[in-house]
Design a protein around this motif. Sequence first.
Motif, PDB file in Angstrom:
ATOM      1  N   THR A  96      12.066  15.152 -10.862  1.00 46.92           N
ATOM      2  CA  THR A  96      11.503  14.817  -9.837  1.00 46.92           C
ATOM      3  C   THR A  96      12.197  13.390  -9.179  1.00 46.92           C
ATOM      4  N   VAL A  97      11.715  13.225  -7.731  1.00 47.89           N
ATOM      5  CA  VAL A  97      12.336  12.097  -7.138  1.00 47.89           C
ATOM      6  C   VAL A  97      11.123  11.366  -6.429  1.00 47.89           C
ATOM      7  N   GLU A  98      10.927   9.967  -6.589  1.00 48.96           N
ATOM      8  CA  GLU A  98      10.071   9.272  -5.872  1.00 48.96           C
ATOM      9  C   GLU A  98      10.761   8.193  -5.125  1.00 48.96           C
ATOM     10  N   ILE A  99      10.517   8.215  -3.613  1.00 53.03           N
ATOM     11  CA  ILE A  99      10.987   7.415  -2.997  1.00 53.03           C
ATOM     12  C   ILE A  99       9.849   6.655  -2.064  1.00 53.03           C
ATOM     13  N   ARG A 100       9.814   5.330  -2.483  1.00 52.69           N
ATOM     14  CA  ARG A 100       9.080   4.381  -1.569  1.00 52.69           C
ATOM     15  C   ARG A 100      10.043   3.813  -0.475  1.00 52.69           C
ATOM     16  N   ALA A 101       9.476   4.068   0.812  1.00 53.55           N
ATOM     17  CA  ALA A 101      10.331   3.507   1.908  1.00 53.55           C
ATOM     18  C   ALA A 101       9.837   2.601   2.946  1.00 53.55           C
ATOM     19  N   LEU A 102      10.407   1.640   3.565  1.00 54.97           N
ATOM     20  CA  LEU A 102      10.095   0.758   4.340  1.00 54.97           C
ATOM     21  C   LEU A 102      11.122   0.438   5.427  1.00 54.97           C
ATOM     22  N   ILE A 103      10.611   0.654   6.917  1.00 56.01           N
ATOM     23  CA  ILE A 103      11.839   0.402   7.414  1.00 56.01           C
ATOM     24  C   ILE A 103      11.022  -0.327   8.690  1.00 56.01           C
ATOM     25  N   ILE A 104      11.870  -1.348   9.110  1.00 52.47           N
ATOM     26  CA  ILE A 104      11.257  -2.146  10.302  1.00 52.47           C
ATOM     27  C   ILE A 104      12.639  -2.557  11.025  1.00 52.47           C
ATOM     28  N   SER A 105      12.179  -2.272  12.468  1.00 51.71           N
ATOM     29  CA  SER A 105      13.130  -2.753  13.724  1.00 51.71           C
ATOM     30  C   SER A 105      12.501  -3.925  14.317  1.00 51.71           C
ATOM     31  N   PRO A 106      13.134  -4.302  15.409  1.00 51.53           N
ATOM     32  CA  PRO A 106      12.586  -5.575  16.145  1.00 51.53           C
ATOM     33  C   PRO A 106      11.361  -5.293  16.802  1.00 51.53           C
ATOM     34  N   HIS A 107      11.155  -3.853  17.015  1.00 45.69           N
ATOM     35  CA  HIS A 107       9.715  -3.417  17.501  1.00 45.69           C
ATOM     36  C   HIS A 107       8.950  -2.526  17.122  1.00 45.69           C
ATOM     37  N   ASN A 108       9.290  -2.018  15.624  1.00 47.28           N
ATOM     38  CA  ASN A 108       8.621  -0.748  15.243  1.00 47.28           C
ATOM     39  C   ASN A 108       8.696  -0.972  13.597  1.00 47.28           C
ATOM     40  N   ALA A 109       7.785  -0.180  12.833  1.00 48.68           N
ATOM     41  CA  ALA A 109       7.727  -0.599  11.420  1.00 48.68           C
ATOM     42  C   ALA A 109       7.116   0.776  10.814  1.00 48.68           C
ATOM     43  N   MET A 110       7.460   1.257   9.715  1.00 51.88           N
ATOM     44  CA  MET A 110       6.792   2.380   9.084  1.00 51.88           C
ATOM     45  C   MET A 110       7.192   2.117   7.575  1.00 51.88           C
ATOM     46  N   SER A 111       6.252   2.698   6.840  1.00 55.62           N
ATOM     47  CA  SER A 111       6.183   2.978   5.276  1.00 55.62           C
ATOM     48  C   SER A 111       5.909   4.329   4.924  1.00 55.62           C
ATOM     49  N   PHE A 112       6.674   4.590   3.905  1.00 56.06           N
ATOM     50  CA  PHE A 112       6.662   6.105   3.447  1.00 56.06           C
ATOM     51  C   PHE A 112       6.436   5.909   1.811  1.00 56.06           C
ATOM     52  N   GLU A 113       5.808   7.211   1.373  1.00 53.17           N
ATOM     53  CA  GLU A 113       6.076   7.808   0.041  1.00 53.17           C
ATOM     54  C   GLU A 113       6.400   8.921  -0.030  1.00 53.17           C
ATOM     55  N   ILE A 114       7.616   9.125  -0.559  1.00 53.44           N
ATOM     56  CA  ILE A 114       8.151  10.549  -0.653  1.00 53.44           C
ATOM     57  C   ILE A 114       8.373  11.113  -2.128  1.00 53.44           C
ATOM     58  N   HIS A 115       7.807  12.299  -2.475  1.00 50.94           N
ATOM     59  CA  HIS A 115       7.844  12.741  -3.456  1.00 50.94           C
ATOM     60  C   HIS A 115       8.903  14.223  -3.404  1.00 50.94           C
ATOM     61  N   ASP A 149      -4.989   4.114   6.943  1.00 52.15           N
ATOM     62  CA  ASP A 149      -5.461   2.926   6.447  1.00 52.15           C
ATOM     63  C   ASP A 149      -4.553   2.420   5.124  1.00 52.15           C
ATOM     64  N   ASN A 150      -3.388   2.918   5.029  1.00 51.34           N
ATOM     65  CA  ASN A 150      -2.482   2.561   3.629  1.00 51.34           C
ATOM     66  C   ASN A 150      -1.385   2.135   4.152  1.00 51.34           C
ATOM     67  N   PRO A 151      -1.173   0.825   4.310  1.00 53.39           N
ATOM     68  CA  PRO A 151       0.106   0.083   4.902  1.00 53.39           C
ATOM     69  C   PRO A 151       1.159   0.318   3.902  1.00 53.39           C
ATOM     70  N   SER A 152       0.904   0.504   2.726  1.00 54.76           N
ATOM     71  CA  SER A 152       1.804   0.596   1.492  1.00 54.76           C
ATOM     72  C   SER A 152       2.561   2.144   1.892  1.00 54.76           C
ATOM     73  N   ALA A 153       2.028   3.211   2.622  1.00 55.71           N
ATOM     74  CA  ALA A 153       2.449   4.134   2.649  1.00 55.71           C
ATOM     75  C   ALA A 153       1.651   4.988   3.761  1.00 55.71           C
ATOM     76  N   TYR A 154       2.130   4.630   4.989  1.00 58.46           N
ATOM     77  CA  TYR A 154       1.337   5.402   6.108  1.00 58.46           C
ATOM     78  C   TYR A 154       1.719   6.657   6.356  1.00 58.46           C
ATOM     79  N   LEU A 155       2.843   7.223   5.637  1.00 56.18           N
ATOM     80  CA  LEU A 155       3.356   8.578   5.483  1.00 56.18           C
ATOM     81  C   LEU A 155       3.421   9.020   4.042  1.00 56.18           C
ATOM     82  N   ARG A 156       2.875  10.018   3.517  1.00 53.61           N
ATOM     83  CA  ARG A 156       3.075  10.558   2.283  1.00 53.61           C
ATOM     84  C   ARG A 156       3.563  11.801   2.388  1.00 53.61           C
TER      85      ARG A 156
END
Length: 132
Positions: free
Chosen positions: A104-123, A54-61
């Motif tokens: 430390t490194v923090e990466i907030r990532a978003l990737i969108i293709s024509p048919h798929n999308a995903m958001s990440f928060e990576i530490h 339920d977190n569209p800003s980071a579906y995967l942490r």
Amino acid sequence: MHDFSTILAQHGFTSEQYDFDSTIAGFDYDLQFALFDQDSVFDIEKSNIVRQWDNPSAYLRCELITRSCDTNSALTFFLQRWVSELRYNTVTREILDITQEQNTVEIRALIISPHNAMSFEIHILPPIEERL
């Protein structure tokens, strides 16, 4: 910082119109296969990936614990794997917000293709004993 939830919606990726559950599960496995192999700089036993349904800003942490204190090399390793194994072949939109501090490194990532999308928060973090 980008508002990933808004960007996803602008591209038509909302929970009403898109099956995020399948994409979250698929990317969870993709991350594990891409980042945790015999050549990995990350400690497989101490790192973890959490599905945030339920977190569209980071579906995967992801908390990626390095085997050494060298977070610069770990960031380079992550970015190489991102480009070679994780990103979509046809990218509509890709954002990598990277914040790097001394250990430390923090990466907030978003990737969108024509048919798929995903958001990440990576530490990316050094081993716990090195943070004490």
